[in-house]
Scaffold this motif. Sequence first.
Motif, PDB file in Angstrom:
ATOM      1  N   LEU A  77      55.989  27.571  41.202  1.00 60.02           N
ATOM      2  CA  LEU A  77      55.029  26.924  41.221  1.00 60.02           C
ATOM      3  C   LEU A  77      54.363  27.344  42.617  1.00 60.02           C
ATOM      4  CD1 LEU A  77      56.030  23.136  40.187  1.00 60.02           C
ATOM      5  CD2 LEU A  77      54.612  24.643  38.885  1.00 60.02           C
ATOM      6  N   HIS A  78      55.184  27.845  43.502  1.00 62.51           N
ATOM      7  CA  HIS A  78      54.495  28.534  44.644  1.00 62.51           C
ATOM      8  C   HIS A  78      53.792  29.599  44.524  1.00 62.51           C
ATOM      9  CE1 HIS A  78      58.205  26.137  46.256  1.00 62.51           C
ATOM     10  NE2 HIS A  78      56.956  25.203  46.697  1.00 62.51           N
ATOM     11  N   VAL A  79      52.489  29.587  44.089  1.00 64.97           N
ATOM     12  CA  VAL A  79      51.873  30.799  43.585  1.00 64.97           C
ATOM     13  C   VAL A  79      51.256  31.364  44.628  1.00 64.97           C
ATOM     14  CG1 VAL A  79      51.344  30.128  41.180  1.00 64.97           C
ATOM     15  CG2 VAL A  79      49.800  29.444  43.079  1.00 64.97           C
ATOM     16  N   HIS A  80      51.192  30.543  45.725  1.00 64.38           N
ATOM     17  CA  HIS A  80      50.688  31.264  47.135  1.00 64.38           C
ATOM     18  C   HIS A  80      51.416  32.026  47.806  1.00 64.38           C
ATOM     19  CE1 HIS A  80      53.077  27.742  48.300  1.00 64.38           C
ATOM     20  NE2 HIS A  80      53.202  28.358  49.416  1.00 64.38           N
ATOM     21  N   ARG A  81      52.916  32.107  47.389  1.00 66.63           N
ATOM     22  CA  ARG A  81      53.736  33.172  48.116  1.00 66.63           C
ATOM     23  C   ARG A  81      53.773  34.412  47.520  1.00 66.63           C
ATOM     24  NH1 ARG A  81      58.119  29.772  49.824  1.00 66.63           N
ATOM     25  NH2 ARG A  81      59.499  31.266  50.633  1.00 66.63           N
ATOM     26  N   SER A  82      54.111  35.238  48.466  1.00 70.77           N
ATOM     27  CA  SER A  82      54.069  36.735  48.062  1.00 70.77           C
ATOM     28  C   SER A  82      54.733  37.433  46.843  1.00 70.77           C
ATOM     29  CB  SER A  82      54.205  37.646  49.286  1.00 70.77           C
ATOM     30  OG  SER A  82      55.712  37.835  49.415  1.00 70.77           O
ATOM     31  N   LYS A  83      54.132  38.596  46.438  1.00 73.13           N
ATOM     32  CA  LYS A  83      54.658  38.928  45.430  1.00 73.13           C
ATOM     33  C   LYS A  83      56.321  39.280  45.478  1.00 73.13           C
ATOM     34  CE  LYS A  83      54.356  43.258  42.231  1.00 73.13           C
ATOM     35  NZ  LYS A  83      53.510  44.336  42.063  1.00 73.13           N
ATOM     36  N   ALA A  84      56.388  40.117  46.754  1.00 71.55           N
ATOM     37  CA  ALA A  84      57.971  40.445  47.264  1.00 71.55           C
ATOM     38  C   ALA A  84      58.578  39.311  47.365  1.00 71.55           C
ATOM     39  CB  ALA A  84      57.574  40.931  48.582  1.00 71.55           C
ATOM     40  N   GLU A  85      58.328  38.061  47.769  1.00 72.42           N
ATOM     41  CA  GLU A  85      59.017  36.850  47.991  1.00 72.42           C
ATOM     42  C   GLU A  85      59.354  36.331  46.465  1.00 72.42           C
ATOM     43  OE1 GLU A  85      57.863  34.077  51.471  1.00 72.42           O
ATOM     44  OE2 GLU A  85      56.281  34.510  50.299  1.00 72.42           O
ATOM     45  N   HIS A  86      58.516  36.337  45.497  1.00 74.32           N
ATOM     46  CA  HIS A  86      58.924  36.061  43.993  1.00 74.32           C
ATOM     47  C   HIS A  86      60.023  36.828  43.619  1.00 74.32           C
ATOM     48  CE1 HIS A  86      56.515  32.488  43.253  1.00 74.32           C
ATOM     49  NE2 HIS A  86      55.501  33.164  43.674  1.00 74.32           N
ATOM     50  N   LYS A  87      59.695  38.290  43.806  1.00 74.73           N
ATOM     51  CA  LYS A  87      60.814  39.365  43.213  1.00 74.73           C
ATOM     52  C   LYS A  87      62.221  39.052  43.864  1.00 74.73           C
ATOM     53  CE  LYS A  87      59.845  43.826  42.503  1.00 74.73           C
ATOM     54  NZ  LYS A  87      59.346  45.407  42.999  1.00 74.73           N
ATOM     55  N   HIS A  88      62.155  38.917  45.103  1.00 75.66           N
ATOM     56  CA  HIS A  88      63.496  38.586  45.832  1.00 75.66           C
ATOM     57  C   HIS A  88      64.173  37.338  45.241  1.00 75.66           C
ATOM     58  CE1 HIS A  88      66.462  38.064  48.937  1.00 75.66           C
ATOM     59  NE2 HIS A  88      66.265  36.937  49.130  1.00 75.66           N
ATOM     60  N   ALA A  89      63.414  36.409  44.992  1.00 73.64           N
ATOM     61  CA  ALA A  89      63.809  35.141  44.320  1.00 73.64           C
ATOM     62  C   ALA A  89      64.198  35.301  42.937  1.00 73.64           C
ATOM     63  CB  ALA A  89      62.574  34.048  44.383  1.00 73.64           C
ATOM     64  N   ILE A  90      63.631  36.224  42.269  1.00 72.64           N
ATOM     65  CA  ILE A  90      63.961  36.642  40.916  1.00 72.64           C
ATOM     66  C   ILE A  90      65.300  37.272  40.616  1.00 72.64           C
ATOM     67  CG2 ILE A  90      63.536  38.086  39.089  1.00 72.64           C
ATOM     68  CD1 ILE A  90      60.726  37.428  39.453  1.00 72.64           C
ATOM     69  N   PHE A  91      65.594  37.940  41.945  1.00 69.15           N
ATOM     70  CA  PHE A  91      66.881  38.662  42.110  1.00 69.15           C
ATOM     71  C   PHE A  91      68.003  37.948  42.240  1.00 69.15           C
ATOM     72  CE2 PHE A  91      64.373  42.667  42.537  1.00 69.15           C
ATOM     73  CZ  PHE A  91      64.442  43.306  41.436  1.00 69.15           C
ATOM     74  N   VAL A  92      67.914  37.083  43.334  1.00 69.16           N
ATOM     75  CA  VAL A  92      68.748  36.128  43.738  1.00 69.16           C
ATOM     76  C   VAL A  92      69.050  35.133  42.532  1.00 69.16           C
ATOM     77  CG1 VAL A  92      69.299  34.073  45.496  1.00 69.16           C
ATOM     78  CG2 VAL A  92      68.191  36.330  46.011  1.00 69.16           C
ATOM     79  N   LEU A  93      68.142  34.518  41.765  1.00 67.06           N
ATOM     80  CA  LEU A  93      68.352  33.629  40.745  1.00 67.06           C
ATOM     81  C   LEU A  93      68.987  34.494  39.650  1.00 67.06           C
ATOM     82  CD1 LEU A  93      67.972  31.001  39.497  1.00 67.06           C
ATOM     83  CD2 LEU A  93      65.815  31.614  38.972  1.00 67.06           C
ATOM     84  N   GLY A  94      68.648  35.559  39.524  1.00 69.35           N
ATOM     85  CA  GLY A  94      69.478  36.372  38.254  1.00 69.35           C
ATOM     86  C   GLY A  94      70.823  36.509  38.805  1.00 69.35           C
ATOM     87  N   ASN A  95      71.150  36.873  40.061  1.00 65.54           N
ATOM     88  CA  ASN A  95      72.690  36.835  40.531  1.00 65.54           C
ATOM     89  C   ASN A  95      73.228  35.508  40.016  1.00 65.54           C
ATOM     90  OD1 ASN A  95      74.735  38.050  41.714  1.00 65.54           O
ATOM     91  ND2 ASN A  95      74.267  36.766  43.514  1.00 65.54           N
ATOM     92  N   ASP A  96      72.524  34.356  40.733  1.00 61.96           N
ATOM     93  CA  ASP A  96      73.183  33.104  40.474  1.00 61.96           C
ATOM     94  C   ASP A  96      73.648  32.862  38.931  1.00 61.96           C
ATOM     95  OD1 ASP A  96      73.115  32.726  43.375  1.00 61.96           O
ATOM     96  OD2 ASP A  96      71.373  31.444  43.184  1.00 61.96           O
ATOM     97  N   LEU A  97      72.693  33.277  38.123  1.00 55.85           N
ATOM     98  CA  LEU A  97      72.818  32.788  36.702  1.00 55.85           C
ATOM     99  C   LEU A  97      73.935  33.590  36.149  1.00 55.85           C
ATOM    100  CD1 LEU A  97      68.960  32.822  35.762  1.00 55.85           C
ATOM    101  CD2 LEU A  97      70.456  30.765  35.700  1.00 55.85           C
ATOM    102  N   ALA A  98      73.869  34.839  36.358  1.00 56.34           N
ATOM    103  CA  ALA A  98      74.788  35.882  35.960  1.00 56.34           C
ATOM    104  C   ALA A  98      76.179  35.271  36.455  1.00 56.34           C
ATOM    105  CB  ALA A  98      74.697  37.195  36.307  1.00 56.34           C
TER     106      ALA A  98
END
Length: 95
Positions: free
Chosen positions: A40-61
């Motif tokens: 929902l934080h669409v104002h955050r940068s593309k790089a921040e979302h990309k980093h969050a995806i990788f961290v969340l992917g790691n946590d999910l795995a």
Amino acid sequence: MHKDELIQLHALMAQIKKHFEHMGIEDEFSEYNSLSISPLHVHRSKAEHKHAIFVLGNDLASAISRNNNVSDFGGTSSRMQELAHKASARLVKSS
């Protein structure tokens, strides 16, 4: 990927996280939660979302491998952690 596509992926992964939490797997996402970013934080940068995806992917795995003893996900967790570190390094450089 474009920023809007990353946000969509982030949202999908956040839904998977929510499902895990509903199943009682809640303590697995401390690193992702510490980022204080959601799809929902669409104002955050593309790089921040990309980093969050990788961290969340790691946590999910990690959650999958710890809770189902599925050994194939161990490599996924390691790879996601590696990608999260790379994305973090790029994020620091661009700041």
